[in-house]
Motif scaffolding. Structure first.
Motif, PDB file in Angstrom:
ATOM      1  N   GLY A  83       0.783  -1.226   0.000  1.00  0.00           N
ATOM      2  CA  GLY A  83       0.000   0.000   0.000  1.00  0.00           C
ATOM      3  C   GLY A  83       0.813   1.273   0.000  1.00  0.00           C
ATOM      4  N   HIS A  84       2.144   1.155  -0.066  1.00  0.00           N
ATOM      5  CA  HIS A  84       2.991   2.343  -0.114  1.00  0.00           C
ATOM      6  C   HIS A  84       3.421   2.631  -1.553  1.00  0.00           C
ATOM      7  N   LEU A  85       3.778   3.885  -1.798  1.00  0.00           N
ATOM      8  CA  LEU A  85       4.138   4.337  -3.134  1.00  0.00           C
ATOM      9  C   LEU A  85       5.655   4.259  -3.301  1.00  0.00           C
ATOM     10  N   TYR A  86       6.091   3.546  -4.343  1.00  0.00           N
ATOM     11  CA  TYR A  86       7.507   3.416  -4.672  1.00  0.00           C
ATOM     12  C   TYR A  86       7.825   4.354  -5.837  1.00  0.00           C
ATOM     13  N   VAL A  87       8.964   5.031  -5.733  1.00  0.00           N
ATOM     14  CA  VAL A  87       9.345   6.083  -6.673  1.00  0.00           C
ATOM     15  C   VAL A  87      10.742   5.771  -7.195  1.00  0.00           C
ATOM     16  N   ALA A  88      10.864   5.558  -8.509  1.00  0.00           N
ATOM     17  CA  ALA A  88      12.155   5.254  -9.132  1.00  0.00           C
ATOM     18  C   ALA A  88      12.796   6.554  -9.596  1.00  0.00           C
ATOM     19  N   THR A  89      14.009   6.814  -9.142  1.00  0.00           N
ATOM     20  CA  THR A  89      14.702   8.034  -9.537  1.00  0.00           C
ATOM     21  C   THR A  89      15.986   7.693 -10.287  1.00  0.00           C
ATOM     22  N   LEU A 102      18.303  12.117  -3.078  1.00  0.00           N
ATOM     23  CA  LEU A 102      17.176  11.289  -3.508  1.00  0.00           C
ATOM     24  C   LEU A 102      17.390  10.743  -4.917  1.00  0.00           C
ATOM     25  N   GLY A 103      18.511  11.087  -5.543  1.00  0.00           N
ATOM     26  CA  GLY A 103      18.811  10.623  -6.892  1.00  0.00           C
ATOM     27  C   GLY A 103      19.467   9.254  -6.889  1.00  0.00           C
ATOM     28  N   GLY A 104      19.196   8.467  -7.939  1.00  0.00           N
ATOM     29  CA  GLY A 104      19.799   7.144  -8.056  1.00  0.00           C
ATOM     30  C   GLY A 104      19.283   6.179  -7.016  1.00  0.00           C
ATOM     31  N   LYS A 105      18.001   6.284  -6.674  1.00  0.00           N
ATOM     32  CA  LYS A 105      17.407   5.498  -5.607  1.00  0.00           C
ATOM     33  C   LYS A 105      16.056   4.929  -6.052  1.00  0.00           C
ATOM     34  N   ILE A 106      15.552   3.998  -5.265  1.00  0.00           N
ATOM     35  CA  ILE A 106      14.125   3.697  -5.244  1.00  0.00           C
ATOM     36  C   ILE A 106      13.630   4.160  -3.882  1.00  0.00           C
ATOM     37  N   LEU A 107      12.626   5.016  -3.884  1.00  0.00           N
ATOM     38  CA  LEU A 107      12.076   5.599  -2.672  1.00  0.00           C
ATOM     39  C   LEU A 107      10.767   4.891  -2.309  1.00  0.00           C
ATOM     40  N   ARG A 108      10.432   4.899  -1.051  1.00  0.00           N
ATOM     41  CA  ARG A 108       9.189   4.285  -0.554  1.00  0.00           C
ATOM     42  C   ARG A 108       8.541   5.273   0.399  1.00  0.00           C
ATOM     43  N   GLY A 162       3.380  11.383   1.244  1.00  0.00           N
ATOM     44  CA  GLY A 162       4.725  11.794   0.881  1.00  0.00           C
ATOM     45  C   GLY A 162       5.754  11.627   1.979  1.00  0.00           C
ATOM     46  N   GLU A 163       5.389  11.020   3.102  1.00  0.00           N
ATOM     47  CA  GLU A 163       6.324  10.814   4.200  1.00  0.00           C
ATOM     48  C   GLU A 163       7.080   9.496   4.034  1.00  0.00           C
ATOM     49  N   PRO A 164       8.289   9.367   4.632  1.00  0.00           N
ATOM     50  CA  PRO A 164       8.962   8.064   4.609  1.00  0.00           C
ATOM     51  C   PRO A 164       8.036   6.989   5.163  1.00  0.00           C
ATOM     52  N   ALA A 165       7.931   5.871   4.451  1.00  0.00           N
ATOM     53  CA  ALA A 165       6.996   4.827   4.852  1.00  0.00           C
ATOM     54  C   ALA A 165       7.539   4.060   6.058  1.00  0.00           C
ATOM     55  N   PRO A 166       6.664   3.612   6.941  1.00  0.00           N
ATOM     56  CA  PRO A 166       7.117   2.796   8.073  1.00  0.00           C
ATOM     57  C   PRO A 166       7.860   1.554   7.591  1.00  0.00           C
ATOM     58  N   GLY A 167       8.967   1.234   8.257  1.00  0.00           N
ATOM     59  CA  GLY A 167       9.758   0.066   7.884  1.00  0.00           C
ATOM     60  C   GLY A 167      10.888   0.348   6.922  1.00  0.00           C
ATOM     61  N   ASP A 194      16.079   3.553   6.937  1.00  0.00           N
ATOM     62  CA  ASP A 194      16.255   4.699   7.823  1.00  0.00           C
ATOM     63  C   ASP A 194      14.870   5.307   8.023  1.00  0.00           C
ATOM     64  N   ALA A 195      14.398   5.306   9.261  1.00  0.00           N
ATOM     65  CA  ALA A 195      13.034   5.736   9.540  1.00  0.00           C
ATOM     66  C   ALA A 195      12.761   7.165   9.094  1.00  0.00           C
ATOM     67  N   ASP A 196      13.807   7.983   8.987  1.00  0.00           N
ATOM     68  CA  ASP A 196      13.631   9.393   8.622  1.00  0.00           C
ATOM     69  C   ASP A 196      13.852   9.653   7.140  1.00  0.00           C
ATOM     70  N   SER A 197      14.104   8.602   6.360  1.00  0.00           N
ATOM     71  CA  SER A 197      14.434   8.767   4.944  1.00  0.00           C
ATOM     72  C   SER A 197      13.459   7.979   4.071  1.00  0.00           C
TER      73      SER A 197
END
Length: 364
Positions: free
Chosen positions: A164-170, A185-191, A196-201, A204-207
């Motif tokens: 249920g979380h949004l993954y973002v390919a950069t 945030l470049g060269g990553k996959i974000l969750r 728009g907040e860092p997803a639980p789990g 790094d809880a803050d990233s």
């Protein structure tokens, strides 16, 4: 810049060689230039044409589809053979590979009427949230900003995972150091959460960072076993299909393709010469195999997978539709089990009459 790459394998290789992966606990990788074995499809149907640089496609609950148009910053809806504009995203900078890129429909869209897009501006790449209204899409609201942007390597694919979380390919925005920089945030996959907040789990809880060491990811998909997959543009030697794990580092720019034995980096499951692939969108077919849209390779690759989790194995990829429709930007599995493809000939390549198109195909 140092690249630890495997020796070149001749393009006529007959099979992928299985090798143990590095990075601990991830699946074994398949290496070597895949043989151009030819699969078959049951024919293709044109669902929409004369589109200006279509980039991403996502289905709504009524089985209609939304498509982003990179350069004009429009979102169109394809329904019953009709194509209508339902929204335009302001402040999009369509420069080089940037523009209006990824698109994702909320898994709760029937309740929240929400879709998400990824766009390039003069300052950055960002994720925006929009509301489906009776007369189209409402004004976009930024939920994640500050993703590096450039004329190349903007990434751009976004998709909701089974959690249920949004993954973002950069992408690395042309600066390989971004991929290994934990503060970029470049060269990553974000969750991230839908807010728009860092997803639980996250590692790094803050990233928002889920995985790192990517050059330019443009394909995201999940198998029924929950495993996550991504396609990635290489530089000069190897394009990649990767199985993505929490906190994995996929090596760019230190590694292109497989790393040395004992490397801290996760090896790809399969690799291609950029001339055969230059991969963009991916999907999972009804048999649990990965299908991958190829731009420069002008093909749809089907990569058979067996096993689950850390025991997954890749067989010899099949090359489908080679040269038949030109460059392919995206592939999505439709609610009826067929595959919908986006061509990409109006931006680069040799446009044909009616390009660009949305195609429907069924695999044999």
């Amino acid at each position: 810049m140092s690249h630890r790459t495997r020796p070149l394998v001749l393009a006529g290789a007959l099979a992928l060689t299985l090798a143990a992966c590095s990075g601990g606990g991830d699946p074994p990788s398949s290496s070597g230039t895949p043989a151009s074995t030819s699969g078959t499809v049951s024919g293709s149907e044109v669902l929409a044409d004369d589109l200006d640089v279509p980039w991403d496609l996502a289905f709504l609950p009524d089985d209609s589809a939304l498509v982003t148009l990179r350069d004009s910053a429009r979102i169109v809806r394809i329904e019953d053979g009709r194509t209508t504009t339902v929204g335009t995203v302001p402040d999009v900078a369509a420069d080089g590979e940037g523009g209006l890129l990824g698109l994702a429909v909320s898994p709760d869209v029937e309740e929240d009427d929400t879709v998400f897009v990824y766009s390039t501006t003069d300052e950055d790449n960002r994720v925006l949230r929009m509301t489906l209204e009776d007369d189209g899409l409402g004004d976009p609201e930024p939920i994640l900003t500050g993703i590096p942007s450039a004329g190349v390597h903007n990434g751009g694919r976004i998709a909701f995972g089974p959690d249920g979380h949004l993954y973002v390919a950069t992408g690395d925005s042309g600066d390989g150091s971004n991929a290994q920089d934990p503060d970029s945030l470049g060269g990553k996959i974000l969750r991230i959460t839908p807010e728009g907040e860092p997803a639980p789990g996250n590692p790094d809880a803050d990233s928002p960072v889920w995985s790192s060491g990517h050059r330019n990811v443009q394909g995201l998909a999940w198998r029924e076993d929950g495993s996550m997959w991504a396609s990635e543009f290489g530089q000069d030697t190897w394009d990649e299909l990767n199985r993505i794990t929490r906190g994995g580092n996929y090596g760019w720019p230190e590694v292109e393709g497989e790393g040395d034995d004992g490397s801290q980096f996760v090896d790809p499951v399969a690799t291609w010469s950029p001339a055969d692939a230059s991969p963009s969108g991916i999907a999972v077919d009804g048999d649990g195999n990965i299908v991958m849209a190829a731009l420069r390779g002008e093909s749809l690759w089907r990569i058979p997978l067996t096993g689950t989790g850390s025991s997954v194995r890749a067989g010899t990829p099949e090359r489908l539709l080679e040269g038949e429709h030109g460059r392919l930007r995206d592939v999505e599995r439709a609610p009826d089990g067929s595959l919908w493809l986006l061509t990409n000939n109006t931006a680069r390549g040799q446009p044909r009459e009616g390009d660009d198109r949305v195609l429907r195909v069924e695999l044999d």
